[in-house]
Enzyme design. Structure first.
Site, PDB file in Angstrom:
ATOM      1  CD  GLU A 155      -3.079  -0.950   2.196  1.00 36.19           C
ATOM      2  OE1 GLU A 155      -2.824  -0.286   3.215  1.00 36.19           O
ATOM      3  OE2 GLU A 155      -4.149  -1.552   2.026  1.00 36.19           O
ATOM      4  CD  GLU A 313      -3.914  -6.024   2.936  1.00 31.81           C
ATOM      5  OE1 GLU A 313      -4.669  -5.347   3.672  1.00 31.81           O
ATOM      6  OE2 GLU A 313      -2.713  -5.765   2.788  1.00 31.81           O
TER       7      GLU A 313
END
Ligand code: GAL
Length: 679
Positions: A155, A313
């Site tokens: 991320e 995720e």
């Protein structure tokens, strides 16, 4: 033709983030994890994301023993691995030895070591250190039979305001304006408030002004471009190191729906496969928005590479970082996971495999809870999802076909949100794009989410919400699309500024777009939150405009709806204009959604873009297709807490889990059924 993430393992992946280093002192847990992996019907673990401190405990001293052991164990258990590079969290020794790797905040203070994601993307030391560890990992594990793909960092995000970054920004703008300070002065409209530059050395980061206005829009826009560029450049340096040592494995990084600071479309060019982390607020007061909002972003990430993506995720059960961390209701874990597959994901992956004992995420949902065994509701739900994934494995690598596109553009978002007009605090660009996608979702029509520069010719309908910033390429692209027979639906704020956020002169929308749409947009009236303006279609049906109404003039366009209140009553609110062999619609106001729902239905019917189901389904129910050649797979989804009986289907289908043949389908609350076309 099916396209797999990795030909070596042509299966849907099911697994997620695994942090075995947290259990290094109790290795019996590692063995237990391998036993549970199979019981959960999982076949994948993502490892190494935060492992740098373990892999290089002292500068230049590497120890890969724990990763060697884990990779072998996962493989022996029949699983596969997505291996991460560890740059999202650097070891403590590095911050001590090289403070330049740490970020500097906007007020000029260098941060301490403390959090993850706290590194400067410009720092040559950090880039070098990252490349060194990445090379070692790629050399050591590139040929390991367990490893399927590289997960580069984690991320990416955040900004650094250190002197190295500010210097890099100066070089960036110097390049952009070809070393000509007058070009910069013009692009940034720098005579405004006397902010003229005489040298590139005077360029500083924007911000810090007390008037809370972006003084020079072009400067702020270039700053955002630079921050995005610098992050992507850093990622490229990481990826290059991996690719050089291991050219065969695909590369991805996990991205976030709606994340503003990085132009993900540019970032996608560095990766082979897109992946996304998705944490919708199911069962919150916004529950009803979640299904289509989530679908919009899945469609976005699929469009990025025009191939299947990875759901990297998602939360089993619940997250721990929202204001209210509500459990997903029974069925919702499986429904949410398989929704990603319906939109083109070839995986269902979780954060996290096992809850840690300590640290910030010890209460975050996991496949394996603190109780440590398979006898939990969540574990059983995950195992159920895994069972479904096995039953539908032939879906892996198939495509999602689209005839409709929605334009979503980062630079437009930056320029628009940064400009002081309309609703200053929140112009709701992403929200509006999602709302324009909603009627498509309800009809089971997946869409590509494209850039205004993309080839639009494959689409029957292109929707362009709030496309405030339109450069020359965009103007030409939209014009050619309509001219050649496309149907374009654009809304308020179209074509107001160029690529430097300089307003177009000669009337909005910019240049030739006035001829394409057959309108001129003269003024914008912003409404207070409680205000609405009545809009009436020519057939007498009434709708409500909210937030903003443009006062436009039809210059050749046919008026489909007019305002019925306010001093601009009688002026057009919705128009359509034939141009070339296509049509250009213009909606001059934001509406509550009902107007667009109706018009969207009319346009789709005219274009013969059919809903996936033969009859309009109940609220919060939809069905989406994946396809490969003659094979079609239908994902029928119920996001409501009420069961559905006898939902009619087009033709005959087979339930891929039970084998039952069906022409209509029953669904429980929060349920999904996956069907294969028979006839
Ligand atoms: C993601 C992050 C993971 C974990 C997760 C919790 O944003 O990549 O490492 O923190 O959130 O939901």
């Amino acid at each position: 033709m099916k396209r797999y993430i990795n030909e070596k393992f042509p299966h849907l992946l099911h697994g997620g983030d695994y942090n075995p280093e947290q259990w290094i002192d109790t290795k019996e847990i590692w063995d237990e994890d391998m036993r549970l992996l199979n019981l959960a019907n999982c076949n994948e673990l993502t490892v190494g994301i935060f492992s740098w401190a373990m892999l290089e405990p002292q500068e230049g001293c590497y120890d890969f023993s724990f990763l060697d052991e884990i990779l072998d164990k996962v493989y022996a258990a029949g699983g596969r691995v997505i291996l991460a590079t560890p740059s999202a969290s650097r070891p403590r020794w590095m911050a001590e030895a090289y403070p330049e790797v740490l970020r500097v905040s906007e007020n000029g203070v260098r941060d301490r070591y403390r959090v993850r994601h706290n590194h400067c993307y410009t720092s040559p030391v950090y880039r070098k250190k990252v490349q060194e560890i990445n090379t070692k990992l790629a050399e050591r594990y590139g040929k390991h039979p367990a490893v399927l793909a590289w997960h580069i960092s984690n991320e990416y995000g955040g900004r650094c305001y250190c002197p190295l970054c500010e210097d890099a920004f100066r070089s960036y703008v110097k390049d952009r304006y070809e070393g000509d300070i007058d070009k910069l002065n013009h692009a940034w409209w720098a005579n405004f408030w006397g902010h003229r530059y005489t040298s590139f050395d005077q360029v500083e980061f924007p911000g810090g002004n007390r008037e809370s206005l972006s003084i020079l829009g072009g400067l702020t826009l270039d700053f955002k471009r630079f921050c995005s560029h610098q992050t992507i450049d850093f990622m490229k340096a990481e990826a290059d190191a991996v690719r050089t040592a291991c050219p065969d494995l695909p590369i991805t990084t996990n991205m976030m729906p709606g994340f503003e600071p990085i132009n993900y479309r540019e970032m996608a060019q560095v990766m082979d496969v897109a992946s996304v982390d998705s944490y919708p607020s199911w069962h919150s007061p916004q529950h009803d928005r979640c299904p289509y909002r989530t679908a919009f972003w899945f469609d976005f990430f699929r469009t990025m590479k025009h191939r299947s993506f990875l759901l990297m995720e998602s939360a089993p059960g619940l997250v721990n970082w929202k204001d209210f961390n509500k459990l997903k209701r029974p069925g919702m874990d499986r429904l949410g996971a398989l929704q990603a597959v319906a939109h083109g994901s070839d995986s269902v992956q979780y954060f996290q495999w096992r809850k840690g004992r300590g640290g910030a995420e010890k209460f975050h949902g996991a496949v394996v809870d603190h109780v440590g065994c398979e006898n939990t509701r969540i574990f059983r739900a995950v195992a159920e999802t895994g069972k479904t994934l096995k039953a539908i494995d032939e879906v892996c690598g198939t495509a999602v076909k689209t005839r409709v596109a929605v334009i979503y553009d980062w630079e437009n978002r930056w320029a628009l949100e940064n400009s002081s007009f309309f609703v200053k605090a929140d112009k709701k660009y992403s929200f509006t794009c999602e709302e324009y996608y909603a009627p498509l979702w309800r009809r089971g029509i997946s869409a590509d989410i494209v850039s205004p520069h993309d080839d639009l010719t494959p689409y029957d309908l292109v929707i362009a919400p709030m496309l405030y910033m339109t450069d020359e390429t965009t103007i030409q692209n939209l014009t050619a699309y309509v001219e050649q027979g496309g149907t374009l639906y654009a809304t308020y704020l179209l074509g107001m500024a160029n690529e430097n956020d300089l307003c177009y002169l000669g009337g909005f929308p910019a240049k030739g777009l006035k001829e394409v749409f057959g309108i001129w947009n003269e003024e914008l009236d912003t409404l207070y939150p409680e205000e609405t303006v009545c809009v009436r279609m020519t057939d007498g049906t009434e709708y409500r405009a909210v937030d903003g109404c443009e006062i436009i003039h039809a210059k050749g366009a046919q008026v489909l709806a007019t305002y019925e209140s306010e001093f601009y009553a009688g002026s057009p609110a919705l128009t359509v204009h034939s141009y070339g062999t296509g049509k250009a619609y213009y909606q001059a106001c934001r509406d509550t959604g009902e107007l667009w729902e109706r018009v969207c239905g009319d346009i789709l019917a005219e274009l013969n873009v059919l809903p996936t189901l033969p009859e309009a389904p109940p609220h919060n129910v939809t069905a989406h297709l994946r396809e490969d050649g003659d094979d079609q797979y239908l994902f029928v989804q119920n996001y409501s807490d009420a069961p559905i009986q006898g939902l009619p289907l087009r033709g005959e289908w087979k339930d891929m889990e039970s084998g039952e043949k069906l022409c209509a389908v029953d669904l429980d609350a929060f349920d999904i059924r996956i069907l294969k076309k028979l006839s």
